[in-house]
Design a protein around this motif. Structure first.
Motif, short mmCIF file in Angstrom:
data_model
loop_
_atom_site.label_atom_id
_atom_site.label_comp_id
_atom_site.label_asym_id
_atom_site.label_seq_id
_atom_site.Cartn_x
_atom_site.Cartn_y
_atom_site.Cartn_z
N TRP A 178 18.22 59.01 57.41
CA TRP A 178 17.79 59.23 56.10
C TRP A 178 16.60 60.20 56.06
O TRP A 178 16.84 60.98 54.79
CB TRP A 178 17.01 57.71 55.43
N LEU A 179 15.98 60.46 57.05
CA LEU A 179 15.21 61.59 56.87
C LEU A 179 15.97 62.93 56.72
O LEU A 179 15.53 64.02 55.88
CB LEU A 179 14.41 61.90 58.31
N ALA A 180 17.26 62.97 57.45
CA ALA A 180 18.12 64.12 57.19
C ALA A 180 18.61 64.53 55.88
O ALA A 180 18.81 65.55 55.50
CB ALA A 180 19.19 63.90 58.06
N THR A 181 18.33 63.41 54.93
CA THR A 181 18.78 63.67 53.55
C THR A 181 17.68 64.37 52.68
O THR A 181 17.84 64.58 51.27
CB THR A 181 19.24 62.45 52.87
N ASN A 182 16.40 64.35 53.23
CA ASN A 182 15.18 65.01 52.42
C ASN A 182 15.25 66.12 52.04
O ASN A 182 15.63 67.02 53.20
CB ASN A 182 14.05 64.33 53.25
N PRO A 183 15.24 66.61 50.67
CA PRO A 183 15.46 68.06 50.59
C PRO A 183 14.19 68.93 50.92
O PRO A 183 14.46 70.33 50.87
CB PRO A 183 15.69 68.08 48.72
N ASN A 184 13.19 68.34 51.20
CA ASN A 184 12.04 69.37 51.62
C ASN A 184 11.79 69.32 53.24
O ASN A 184 10.41 69.47 53.76
CB ASN A 184 10.76 68.57 51.03
N LEU A 185 12.82 69.16 53.94
CA LEU A 185 12.61 69.18 55.47
C LEU A 185 11.94 70.71 55.57
O LEU A 185 12.47 71.84 55.33
CB LEU A 185 13.88 68.98 56.09
N PRO A 186 11.00 70.67 56.73
CA PRO A 186 10.62 71.84 57.13
C PRO A 186 11.91 72.53 58.20
O PRO A 186 12.68 71.80 58.58
CB PRO A 186 9.55 71.66 58.28
N GLU A 187 11.71 73.77 58.09
CA GLU A 187 13.02 74.53 58.93
C GLU A 187 13.15 73.82 60.37
O GLU A 187 14.19 73.59 60.82
CB GLU A 187 12.77 75.85 59.05
N ASP A 188 12.05 73.65 61.13
CA ASP A 188 12.19 73.20 62.44
C ASP A 188 12.77 71.82 62.44
O ASP A 188 13.53 71.52 63.52
CB ASP A 188 10.91 73.39 63.16
N ASN A 203 26.08 63.57 60.12
CA ASN A 203 26.74 63.33 58.87
C ASN A 203 25.73 63.37 57.81
O ASN A 203 26.13 64.00 56.60
CB ASN A 203 27.39 62.02 59.12
N TYR A 204 24.66 62.56 57.85
CA TYR A 204 23.81 62.65 56.72
C TYR A 204 23.26 63.85 56.50
O TYR A 204 22.89 64.53 55.44
CB TYR A 204 22.79 61.38 57.03
N PHE A 205 22.68 64.78 57.78
CA PHE A 205 22.16 66.03 57.51
C PHE A 205 23.16 67.04 56.70
O PHE A 205 22.95 67.88 55.74
CB PHE A 205 22.03 66.80 58.83
N GLU A 206 24.71 66.56 56.67
CA GLU A 206 25.39 67.47 56.01
C GLU A 206 25.41 67.45 54.32
O GLU A 206 25.93 68.02 53.59
CB GLU A 206 26.89 67.26 56.40
N MET A 207 24.80 66.27 54.15
CA MET A 207 24.63 65.70 52.71
C MET A 207 23.37 66.32 52.15
O MET A 207 22.99 65.93 50.77
CB MET A 207 24.94 64.03 52.32
N PRO A 209 20.63 68.30 50.32
CA PRO A 209 21.09 69.20 49.08
C PRO A 209 20.54 70.36 49.38
O PRO A 209 21.07 71.57 48.70
CB PRO A 209 20.00 68.69 47.80
N LYS A 210 19.84 70.78 50.15
CA LYS A 210 19.43 72.17 50.59
C LYS A 210 20.02 72.55 51.70
O LYS A 210 20.28 73.61 51.75
CB LYS A 210 17.90 72.11 50.97
N TYR A 211 20.26 71.97 52.83
CA TYR A 211 20.76 72.62 54.18
C TYR A 211 21.98 72.14 54.29
O TYR A 211 22.81 72.79 55.08
CB TYR A 211 19.97 71.98 55.30
N GLY A 212 22.76 70.93 53.79
CA GLY A 212 23.94 70.50 54.11
C GLY A 212 25.11 71.32 53.60
O GLY A 212 24.69 71.72 52.86
N GLU A 217 23.14 64.32 48.03
CA GLU A 217 22.70 63.38 48.73
C GLU A 217 23.59 61.93 48.74
O GLU A 217 24.14 61.77 47.63
CB GLU A 217 21.25 62.89 48.46
N PRO A 218 23.48 61.08 49.57
CA PRO A 218 24.14 59.75 49.48
C PRO A 218 23.66 58.97 48.30
O PRO A 218 22.32 59.30 48.01
CB PRO A 218 24.14 58.97 50.86
N SER A 219 24.38 58.05 47.64
CA SER A 219 23.89 57.30 46.41
C SER A 219 22.84 56.34 47.03
O SER A 219 22.87 55.92 47.93
CB SER A 219 25.04 56.49 45.94
#
Length: 220
Positions: A178-188, A203-207, A209-212, A217-219
């Motif tokens: 779920w962290l992987a879906t956060n649009p404000n992830l730092p680059e590292d 898989n979740y990272f691929e969703m 909205p910024k990096y995937g 994002e998943p519903s």
């Protein structure tokens, strides 16, 4: 190999609804739809409520008169609900209703802080930790006091970057997914999650909205 789509969807449903009983999570959308259909509520209004689309104030007022917990939970989190109704629901004696208010981004900070129970984990605290209106200092306090899960904190777009790094390093597979879906992830953190050992996390990272690559994002 990617996990079966149905399995992922079931996991999302169970995880995000939160396990309020050991047998079955409260499926607010289903329960609210079944109740409102019996009341003869128009299908377009039911769809708006269950899909979290902003309701007209008069419609929110009308639906809030029902005592159905699932309906009141969804009214509490709906962005179109008038602040007067949000305030009333924030004092409801049922925690499931208050947990809906806890994730409403239009609720005032004072009201949200009033919902918080410092120093212990509660379902309302867990939902509150996802609200982007909370200051980062409060999110840190909730983490240090064990008031919310890493999953809930990681879902918050306002989650402090250092806390995201901690979740990426120490969280379990669901926390990291779920962290992987956060649009404000730092680059590292984004790079770390993109290469996570877990296929589910990737898989979740691929969703994201910024990096995937899929960019949605998943519903929730």
């Amino acid at each position: 190999m990617k996990p079966p789509r149905l399995s992922v969807l079931l996991l999302l449903l169970a995880t995000l609804s939160g396990c309020f009983s050991c047998n079955e999570p409260p499926l607010y959308e289903r329960r609210a739809r079944e109740f409102l259909q019996k009341q003869g509520t128009p299908s377009d209004i039911i769809d708006k409520l269950t899909k979290r689309e902003p309701l007209e104030p008069a419609v929110a007022e009308q639906l809030s008169r029902y005592g159905n917990v699932a309906v009141l939970h969804l009214i509490g989190e709906n962005p179109g609900t008038p602040l007067t109704i949000i305030d009333t629901l924030s004092r409801h004696n049922n925690f499931e209703v208050r947990s809906g208010v806890a994730i409403n981004p239009n609720a005032s900070l004072d009201l949200l802080l009033h919902l918080r129970t410092p120093g212990k984990y509660t379902t309302v605290n867990g939902m509150l930790a996802r609200n982007p209106r909370l200051p980062q200092t409060v999110l840190w306090e909730m983490h240090r006091n064990g008031e919310a899960s890493l999953m809930s904190l990681g879902l918050n777009p306002n989650c402090p970057p250092e806390l995201m790094r901690e979740i990426a390093a120490k969280g379990d597979e669901i926390d990291r997914a779920w962290l992987a879906t956060n649009p404000n992830l730092p680059e590292d953190v984004a790079q770390r999650l993109a290469q996570d050992k877990s296929q589910l996390v990737r898989n979740y990272f691929e969703m994201n909205p910024k990096y995937g690559r899929r960019g949605t994002e998943p519903s929730r």
